[in-house]
Design a protein around this motif. Structure first.
Motif, short mmCIF file in Angstrom:
data_model
loop_
_atom_site.label_atom_id
_atom_site.label_comp_id
_atom_site.label_asym_id
_atom_site.label_seq_id
_atom_site.Cartn_x
_atom_site.Cartn_y
_atom_site.Cartn_z
N TRP A 153 -33.24 77.75 70.79
CA TRP A 153 -32.21 78.57 70.15
C TRP A 153 -30.84 77.92 70.28
O TRP A 153 -29.86 78.44 69.74
CB TRP A 153 -32.17 79.96 70.78
CG TRP A 153 -33.42 80.74 70.51
CD1 TRP A 153 -34.57 80.71 71.21
CD2 TRP A 153 -33.63 81.66 69.43
NE1 TRP A 153 -35.50 81.54 70.65
CE2 TRP A 153 -34.95 82.14 69.55
CE3 TRP A 153 -32.84 82.12 68.37
CZ2 TRP A 153 -35.49 83.07 68.66
CZ3 TRP A 153 -33.38 83.04 67.49
CH2 TRP A 153 -34.69 83.51 67.63
N ASP A 154 -30.77 76.80 70.96
CA ASP A 154 -29.49 76.16 71.23
C ASP A 154 -29.19 75.00 70.30
O ASP A 154 -28.04 74.73 70.00
CB ASP A 154 -29.44 75.67 72.68
CG ASP A 154 -29.62 76.81 73.67
OD1 ASP A 154 -29.07 77.89 73.40
OD2 ASP A 154 -30.31 76.61 74.68
N GLN A 156 -28.41 72.99 67.22
CA GLN A 156 -27.81 73.42 65.97
C GLN A 156 -28.39 72.70 64.75
O GLN A 156 -28.26 73.17 63.63
CB GLN A 156 -26.30 73.17 66.03
CG GLN A 156 -25.60 73.99 67.10
CD GLN A 156 -25.80 75.48 66.90
OE1 GLN A 156 -25.61 76.01 65.82
NE2 GLN A 156 -26.22 76.17 67.94
N ARG A 245 -33.00 81.34 63.86
CA ARG A 245 -31.79 80.86 64.53
C ARG A 245 -30.56 81.12 63.66
O ARG A 245 -29.48 81.44 64.17
CB ARG A 245 -31.92 79.37 64.86
CG ARG A 245 -30.83 78.86 65.80
CD ARG A 245 -31.19 77.51 66.38
NE ARG A 245 -31.46 76.54 65.34
CZ ARG A 245 -32.41 75.60 65.41
NH1 ARG A 245 -33.19 75.52 66.47
NH2 ARG A 245 -32.58 74.74 64.44
N TYR A 248 -29.76 84.77 64.17
CA TYR A 248 -29.17 84.96 65.50
C TYR A 248 -27.71 84.51 65.51
O TYR A 248 -26.82 85.24 65.98
CB TYR A 248 -29.98 84.18 66.54
CG TYR A 248 -29.31 84.14 67.90
CD1 TYR A 248 -29.38 85.24 68.76
CD2 TYR A 248 -28.59 83.02 68.32
CE1 TYR A 248 -28.75 85.21 70.00
CE2 TYR A 248 -27.96 82.98 69.54
CZ TYR A 248 -28.05 84.07 70.38
OH TYR A 248 -27.42 84.05 71.60
N ASP A 249 -27.44 83.32 64.99
CA ASP A 249 -26.07 82.80 64.96
C ASP A 249 -25.17 83.69 64.12
O ASP A 249 -24.00 83.90 64.45
CB ASP A 249 -26.06 81.38 64.42
CG ASP A 249 -26.68 80.37 65.37
OD1 ASP A 249 -26.80 80.70 66.57
OD2 ASP A 249 -27.04 79.26 64.92
N GLU A 253 -22.20 85.30 66.11
CA GLU A 253 -20.94 84.59 65.96
C GLU A 253 -20.33 84.67 64.56
O GLU A 253 -19.18 85.07 64.40
CB GLU A 253 -21.13 83.11 66.34
CG GLU A 253 -21.53 82.87 67.79
CD GLU A 253 -21.70 81.40 68.10
OE1 GLU A 253 -21.28 80.57 67.27
OE2 GLU A 253 -22.26 81.07 69.16
N THR A 254 -21.11 84.30 63.54
CA THR A 254 -20.53 84.09 62.22
C THR A 254 -20.02 85.38 61.59
O THR A 254 -18.85 85.45 61.16
CB THR A 254 -21.56 83.44 61.28
OG1 THR A 254 -22.12 82.29 61.91
CG2 THR A 254 -20.90 83.05 59.97
#
Length: 338
Positions: A153-154, A156, A245, A248-249, A253-254
């Motif tokens: 998941w890390d 990018q 992913r 999730y991002d 965050e976005t």
């Protein structure tokens, strides 16, 4: 079913039997199950990419740029950059560079859908994007859909696009269910009042001029359920985990940054994102009354005697050609003030 369809399906079945491939049988069983649970086709609309026909490589067309752009001009811009960087980085021959830059100049000025450069043909190709649907909505990933080896998941970087260098061969053996899908799509044309009459007429002409169908590699995306159905929320991804992913991002965050969430709303999305991540291979996430799903996305490209279908007259662009890169001399010198 016509005799032609039956003969082709019988040939596909015979080939599958002769292969004696247990993995292929499992994939076919998975596809049959999906066709029963998600029997309908939900059409999203046209997508565009770039195909290349290079006699030095082979006799057929293959994809140079992924068929994911929403407008033909986006694909032309991708070809513009490809040829410009090819002139900048891949040759020291002034004559070769001159011809490449001449093609770039054409793309800066005219919305052309085909160019021949140094004996290689480049074409903007048109596809249609669709998903299967059933009583519970759009189809999620199947158990047999390929996942990356590293389910991190890390990281990018997403997996490479399977479109690049994909051969547009209508006669490829894709399996029994995929073969049946290709046959069923041969006569597919836009219908219904949501499409203007001219668009429907374009679609009918396409089925006559480009009678064969190529199924592109399956992709995965995020969709949100709304009052009028499902709508896409993000780009097409090469694997289910890449789409997970992306979701999730987006939640973590976005979206909070883009839409300026309140602190309370930001916290709710963060909790949903972490729960989704902790579930591992989950295909749905909820935040309040909003439901997001990882969906399986399919695409088709029509082909005729001269290769893949280009854009249709009614495919619209929101902007036109433009100069994208600095002026380059035939010796490779860049001029930034032009």
């Amino acid at each position: 079913m016509t005799d032609d369809w039956k003969r082709q399906l019988d040939a596909l079945h015979s080939g599958l039997v002769h292969r004696d491939d247990p993995a292929a049988w499992v994939t076919e069983a998975d596809a049959v199950d999906a066709s029963l649970r998600y029997p309908h086709i939900a059409l999203r609309g046209p997508v565009f990419g770039i195909a290349v026909h290079d006699p030095a490589v082979g006799s057929g067309w293959r994809l140079l740029k992924s068929v994911v752009d929403g407008m033909p001009q986006q694909a032309r811009d991708g070809l513009n950059s490809h040829l410009w960087f090819k002139a900048k980085d891949e040759t020291d021959d002034p004559g070769v560079r001159r011809e490449l830059l001449a093609a770039v100049t054409v793309l800066e000025q005219d919305p052309v859908n085909e160019l021949e450069v140094l004996g290689v043909r480049y074409r903007v190709v048109r596809g249609d994007e669709f998903a299967r649907s059933g009583e519970d909505g759009l189809e999620p990933p199947r158990p047999t859909d390929v996942e990356p080896l590293d389910l991190s998941w890390d990281v990018q970087l997403k997996a490479p696009s399977p479109d690049v260098d994909f051969g547009l061969d209508p006669h490829r053996e894709d399996g029994l269910m995929a073969g049946a899908m290709k046959l069923s799509l041969r006569d597919f044309a836009y219908s219904g009042s949501r499409f203007p009459a001219d668009v429907r007429a374009d679609s009918e002409r396409a089925t006559a001029a480009h009678t064969e169908v190529v199924l592109l590699p399956v992709g995965f995306g995020v969709a949100e359920r709304g009052e009028r159905g499902w709508r896409p929320r993000g780009a097409l991804m090469p694997t289910p985990h890449d789409a997970r992913r992306m979701l999730y991002d987006a939640m973590a965050e976005t979206w909070p940054l883009l839409y300026q969430f309140s602190e309370a709303k930001k916290a709710a999305y963060a909790r949903a994102a972490e729960a989704f991540k902790a579930a591992g291979r989950a295909d749905e996430a909820r935040v309040g009354d909003r439901l997001f799903r990882i969906c399986r996305i399919e695409r088709m490209v029509r082909c005729g005697p001269d290769g893949p279908e280009p854009p249709r007259p009614w495919d619209q662009d929101e902007y036109g050609p433009t100069k994208m890169h600095p002026t380059m001399d035939e010796d490779g010198t860049l001029h930034y003030d032009d």
